[in-house]
Design an enzyme around this catalytic site. Structure first.
Site, PDB file in Angstrom:
ATOM      1  N   SER A 170       0.841  -1.198   0.000  1.00  0.00           N
ATOM      2  CA  SER A 170       0.000   0.000   0.000  1.00  0.00           C
ATOM      3  C   SER A 170       0.879   1.251   0.000  1.00  0.00           C
ATOM      4  O   SER A 170       1.953   1.278  -0.627  1.00  0.00           O
ATOM      5  CB  SER A 170      -0.925  -0.056   1.221  1.00  0.00           C
ATOM      6  OG  SER A 170      -1.861   0.984   1.218  1.00  0.00           O
ATOM      7  N   LYS A 188      -5.498   3.484  -1.969  1.00  0.00           N
ATOM      8  CA  LYS A 188      -4.756   2.757  -0.933  1.00  0.00           C
ATOM      9  C   LYS A 188      -5.571   2.631   0.356  1.00  0.00           C
ATOM     10  O   LYS A 188      -5.442   1.629   1.079  1.00  0.00           O
ATOM     11  CB  LYS A 188      -3.418   3.442  -0.661  1.00  0.00           C
ATOM     12  CG  LYS A 188      -2.436   3.395  -1.851  1.00  0.00           C
ATOM     13  CD  LYS A 188      -2.181   1.995  -2.377  1.00  0.00           C
ATOM     14  CE  LYS A 188      -0.995   1.970  -3.334  1.00  0.00           C
ATOM     15  NZ  LYS A 188      -0.785   0.642  -3.923  1.00  0.00           N
TER      16      LYS A 188
END
Ligand code: COA
Length: 314
Positions: A170, A188
């Site tokens: 991420s 994300k």
């Protein structure tokens, strides 16, 4: 010639840690994910990496295989994580050729620097689709195999072999909010949230689901897309340096190893405490640019990979 081990892994780990394990990696030809895969392969795993670019993916697979004599590494190009069938077909081939999927890295991502004013709905959707839908498709296609692997490798076995582990790569942009990265920050946040749902729904079946959030990592495709000021960014990191890809590989080895067995639903930030310095002078911003002035002038760093070449149509 094989890449020196010190470039992709610290000397902390023991040989054979991941013997007879198989890792499936999306975006596996990218700079960060290929280092993660290389470390796992060096420590005994076989691997299947997938990506959109056929030549790049097959070349990366061959190169990663040099990390250990006898390693089997498949590179499947022409595979887009936005298309479920494309991922499912790659998963099927991986299991057919390598026998299982014990670990998964959902690493495929999209990024470019752009202000909201220049971001078309399709630009926003492209990144959401690659990151969030792509991670979902990866989760969905691999989970049955991760459950099987977790059943075969319950905690804790004497020899410390593990299975049934998934992680997503991420970012930290959504912790602070980030100008010029609205699409990526939103994506994300979605990825992080999805991975916690996996932890809650599949933890009872022995699967662990975590997130690694890299900070600024030197010599990566992501850095080339986000900044021209690597040295300056490094000097601002509380840790005193930019990250190296091996920082992310080491975190990956930890999470997939027996040592990480009780870590589930976690976001492991590997950024030298960088995100705590705030978001306004992050991606797309050179030392000559000041927040919020660049938002009024429409300026972004010059010459970024994937940067908009002409003025926005919006
Ligand atoms: N600024 C503004 N908009 C941009 C852009 C930029 N730099 N780059 C792409 N876009 C827009 C396109 O104009 C298009 O929107 P439109 O149809 O309204 O014109 C939309 O994004 C999709 O672009 P396209 O090139 O068709 O998408 P793609 O699916 O082929 O590529 C991207 C996906 C855009 C994310 C591309 O950058 C990519 O392939 N990235 C993969 C590698 C990567 O980003 N890795 C990140 C590591 S951190």
């Amino acid at each position: 010639m094989s890449l020196p081990e010190s470039e992709y892994m610290s000397p902390t780990w023991r040989d054979g840690l991941f013997n007879n394990r198989v890792v499936f990696v999306t975006g596996g030809a990218g700079t960060i994910c290929s280092a993660q895969t290389r470390a796992l392969v060096r420590l005994g795993a076989d691997a299947c990496i997938i990506g959109r670019n056929v030549e790049k993916t097959e070349k990366a697979a061959k190169d990663i295989a040099t990390a250990r004599a006898g390693a089997r590494v498949i590179g499947i190009g022409g595979c887009d994580v936005r298309n479920f069938q494309s991922v499912a077909d790659a998963v099927e081939r991986c299991v057919k050729e390598l026998g299982a999927i014990d670990f998964v890295i959902a690493g495929a991502a999209g990024n470019f620097v752009v202000p909201l004013s220049g971001m078309s709905p399709n630009a926003f959707k492209s990144v959401i689709d690659i990151d969030v839908l792509g991670t979902f498709n990866t989760v969905k296609a691999t989970l049955p195999h991760l459950v099987t692997s977790a059943e075969k490798n319950p905690h804790a076995k004497a020899e410390g072999r593990t299975g049934g582990r998934i992680l997503a790569v991420s970012a930290t942009f959504h912790y602070t909010g980030m100008p010029l990265q609205a699409h990526v920050a939103a994506a994300k946040a979605g990825v992080d949230s999805l991975m916690t749902s996996v932890a809650l729904e599949y933890g009872p079946r022995g699967v662990t689901s975590n997130v690694i959030a890299p900070g600024p990592i030197a010599n990566t495709e992501g850095m080339a897309r986000l900044s021209n000021a690597e040295a300056e960014i490094g000097s601002r990191v509380p840790g005193g340096r930019l990250g190296a890809v091996r920082d992310i590989s080491d975190a990956t080895v930890y999470l997939f190893s027996d040592a990480g067995s009780y870590v589930n639903g976690h976001v492991l930030v590997v950024d030298g405490a960088s995100w705590r310095m705030g978001g306004a002078n992050g991606p797309g911003v050179d030392s000559t640019m000041q927040y919020p002035n660049y938002l009024f002038t429409g300026e972004i760093s010059k010459g970024l990979a994937g940067g908009k070449k002409s003025k926005s149509k919006l």
